[in-house]
Design a protein around this motif. Sequence first.
Motif, PDB file in Angstrom:
ATOM      1  N   ARG A  77      16.915  -0.680  11.542  1.00  0.00           N
ATOM      2  CA  ARG A  77      16.637  -2.110  11.708  1.00  0.00           C
ATOM      3  C   ARG A  77      15.497  -2.343  12.687  1.00  0.00           C
ATOM      4  O   ARG A  77      14.602  -3.168  12.437  1.00  0.00           O
ATOM      5  N   ILE A  78      15.504  -1.627  13.801  1.00  0.00           N
ATOM      6  CA  ILE A  78      14.473  -1.835  14.816  1.00  0.00           C
ATOM      7  C   ILE A  78      13.098  -1.471  14.272  1.00  0.00           C
ATOM      8  O   ILE A  78      12.114  -2.210  14.447  1.00  0.00           O
ATOM      9  N   LEU A  79      12.997  -0.344  13.584  1.00  0.00           N
ATOM     10  CA  LEU A  79      11.700   0.100  13.077  1.00  0.00           C
ATOM     11  C   LEU A  79      11.169  -0.836  12.003  1.00  0.00           C
ATOM     12  O   LEU A  79       9.964  -1.151  11.974  1.00  0.00           O
ATOM     13  N   VAL A  80      12.033  -1.316  11.121  1.00  0.00           N
ATOM     14  CA  VAL A  80      11.586  -2.222  10.058  1.00  0.00           C
ATOM     15  C   VAL A  80      11.108  -3.552  10.649  1.00  0.00           C
ATOM     16  O   VAL A  80      10.087  -4.106  10.225  1.00  0.00           O
ATOM     17  N   VAL A  81      11.819  -4.057  11.649  1.00  0.00           N
ATOM     18  CA  VAL A  81      11.408  -5.316  12.282  1.00  0.00           C
ATOM     19  C   VAL A  81      10.064  -5.157  12.985  1.00  0.00           C
ATOM     20  O   VAL A  81       9.186  -6.027  12.886  1.00  0.00           O
ATOM     21  N   LEU A  82       9.861  -4.049  13.685  1.00  0.00           N
ATOM     22  CA  LEU A  82       8.568  -3.809  14.331  1.00  0.00           C
ATOM     23  C   LEU A  82       7.451  -3.679  13.298  1.00  0.00           C
ATOM     24  O   LEU A  82       6.325  -4.127  13.529  1.00  0.00           O
ATOM     25  N   GLY A  83       7.757  -3.090  12.157  1.00  0.00           N
ATOM     26  CA  GLY A  83       6.767  -3.022  11.085  1.00  0.00           C
ATOM     27  C   GLY A  83       6.424  -4.399  10.542  1.00  0.00           C
ATOM     28  O   GLY A  83       5.250  -4.679  10.216  1.00  0.00           O
ATOM     29  N   PHE A  84       7.427  -5.276  10.439  1.00  0.00           N
ATOM     30  CA  PHE A  84       7.173  -6.646   9.998  1.00  0.00           C
ATOM     31  C   PHE A  84       6.272  -7.377  10.994  1.00  0.00           C
ATOM     32  O   PHE A  84       5.420  -8.185  10.584  1.00  0.00           O
ATOM     33  N   VAL A  85       6.456  -7.128  12.276  1.00  0.00           N
ATOM     34  CA  VAL A  85       5.615  -7.784  13.282  1.00  0.00           C
ATOM     35  C   VAL A  85       4.157  -7.400  13.087  1.00  0.00           C
ATOM     36  O   VAL A  85       3.259  -8.259  13.102  1.00  0.00           O
ATOM     37  N   ARG A  86       3.904  -6.119  12.887  1.00  0.00           N
ATOM     38  CA  ARG A  86       2.518  -5.679  12.704  1.00  0.00           C
ATOM     39  C   ARG A  86       1.921  -6.237  11.418  1.00  0.00           C
ATOM     40  O   ARG A  86       0.750  -6.661  11.399  1.00  0.00           O
ATOM     41  N   GLN A  87       2.677  -6.251  10.341  1.00  0.00           N
ATOM     42  CA  GLN A  87       2.153  -6.766   9.077  1.00  0.00           C
ATOM     43  C   GLN A  87       1.931  -8.270   9.118  1.00  0.00           C
ATOM     44  O   GLN A  87       0.980  -8.780   8.527  1.00  0.00           O
ATOM     45  N   SER A  88       2.804  -8.999   9.804  1.00  0.00           N
ATOM     46  CA  SER A  88       2.659 -10.455   9.848  1.00  0.00           C
ATOM     47  C   SER A  88       1.432 -10.873  10.650  1.00  0.00           C
ATOM     48  O   SER A  88       0.769 -11.855  10.302  1.00  0.00           O
ATOM     49  N   ILE A  89       1.114 -10.128  11.713  1.00  0.00           N
ATOM     50  CA  ILE A  89      -0.087 -10.454  12.480  1.00  0.00           C
ATOM     51  C   ILE A  89      -1.335 -10.145  11.673  1.00  0.00           C
ATOM     52  O   ILE A  89      -2.348 -10.850  11.763  1.00  0.00           O
ATOM     53  N   GLY A  90      -1.284  -9.088  10.870  1.00  0.00           N
ATOM     54  CA  GLY A  90      -2.434  -8.693  10.077  1.00  0.00           C
ATOM     55  C   GLY A  90      -3.139  -7.469  10.612  1.00  0.00           C
ATOM     56  O   GLY A  90      -4.205  -7.094  10.101  1.00  0.00           O
ATOM     57  N   LEU A  91      -2.576  -6.839  11.636  1.00  0.00           N
ATOM     58  CA  LEU A  91      -3.143  -5.617  12.195  1.00  0.00           C
ATOM     59  C   LEU A  91      -2.583  -4.432  11.431  1.00  0.00           C
ATOM     60  O   LEU A  91      -1.400  -4.130  11.508  1.00  0.00           O
ATOM     61  N   GLN A  92      -3.434  -3.736  10.704  1.00  0.00           N
ATOM     62  CA  GLN A  92      -2.978  -2.656   9.838  1.00  0.00           C
ATOM     63  C   GLN A  92      -2.662  -1.383  10.610  1.00  0.00           C
ATOM     64  O   GLN A  92      -1.759  -0.634  10.236  1.00  0.00           O
ATOM     65  N   GLN A  93      -3.390  -1.096  11.665  1.00  0.00           N
ATOM     66  CA  GLN A  93      -3.234   0.158  12.396  1.00  0.00           C
ATOM     67  C   GLN A  93      -2.874  -0.031  13.865  1.00  0.00           C
ATOM     68  O   GLN A  93      -2.802   0.945  14.605  1.00  0.00           O
ATOM     69  N   LEU A  94      -2.670  -1.244  14.314  1.00  0.00           N
ATOM     70  CA  LEU A  94      -2.341  -1.504  15.708  1.00  0.00           C
ATOM     71  C   LEU A  94      -1.071  -2.331  15.787  1.00  0.00           C
ATOM     72  O   LEU A  94      -0.988  -3.400  15.161  1.00  0.00           O
ATOM     73  N   PRO A  95      -0.089  -1.894  16.545  1.00  0.00           N
ATOM     74  CA  PRO A  95       0.018  -0.610  17.236  1.00  0.00           C
ATOM     75  C   PRO A  95       0.140   0.550  16.240  1.00  0.00           C
ATOM     76  O   PRO A  95       0.612   0.341  15.118  1.00  0.00           O
ATOM     77  N   PRO A  96      -0.249   1.763  16.640  1.00  0.00           N
ATOM     78  CA  PRO A  96      -0.142   2.901  15.716  1.00  0.00           C
ATOM     79  C   PRO A  96       1.304   3.212  15.355  1.00  0.00           C
ATOM     80  O   PRO A  96       2.246   2.774  16.032  1.00  0.00           O
TER      81      PRO A  96
END
Length: 255
Positions: A77-96
């Motif tokens: 759950r934690i990893l998927v939510v953090l992935g959603f945060v990166r995708q929603s902002i639009g940063l493809q590689q940040l954070p790595p």
Amino acid sequence: MKIKFSFSFFLGFCFLLLLLSKGAFAQPENIPFPALDVNVRPSGSPSDVALTLQIIALITILSLAPAIVLMVTSFTRILVVLGFVRQSIGLQQLPPNQVLVTLALFLTFFTMSPVWQQIYNNSITPYVEGKMTTSEAYGKAIKPLRDFMFSQVGDEELSLMVSLAEMPQPKNHDDVPTRVLIPAFMIGELKKAFQMGILIFIPFIVVDMIVASILLSMGMIMLPPMLVSLPFKVLLFVVADGWDLVIYSVVSSFK
């Protein structure tokens, strides 16, 4: 001609030195070489066989440790939510990816620390001290994990896996086998992570829509809206203290 002759003479002189110094650069003949000798002997008692099987089981568990962490903890759950945060902002590689995985791993240790403490006190310590057998230690170790998974799994996911297993309807938690509980728990974790991801996406989608409407009204059709909205989304996330809010929401969802 003098330059060519001098260079050829220099190469010949170097080659002669190498021939004369061959014995100096040669390795010594008697070099000690470690000999590994494995003596295979029949077991003298059943305890030797049991010890061998325990070592094999321990190696197997260590090799499956990443999968176990994914299956029975809060890591998914934690990893998927953090992935959603990166995708929603639009940063493809940040954070790595390494940063997100490491953060999710340490947050997993934080949220699962009460469970690990119960396992250590009730199972590992008595087993090391010889106060309980292997089967008893396994039963004591799996109980806190089952309690944690039952506290997070939903009735829909549990009913789905029970129906797929073609088993009678369980009357209580003890009637649910672990092989049914683990996939139900993982499905529930993915479901909750996607629900939280949708809530994270909404404010950033609003920013994209506003920027796209402004650019369209100004006639800037050729300018990509994502290029303009990205700084505003990052600014919004920083001003709202987004990382603290996301981490607080994810950790609080397990209580």
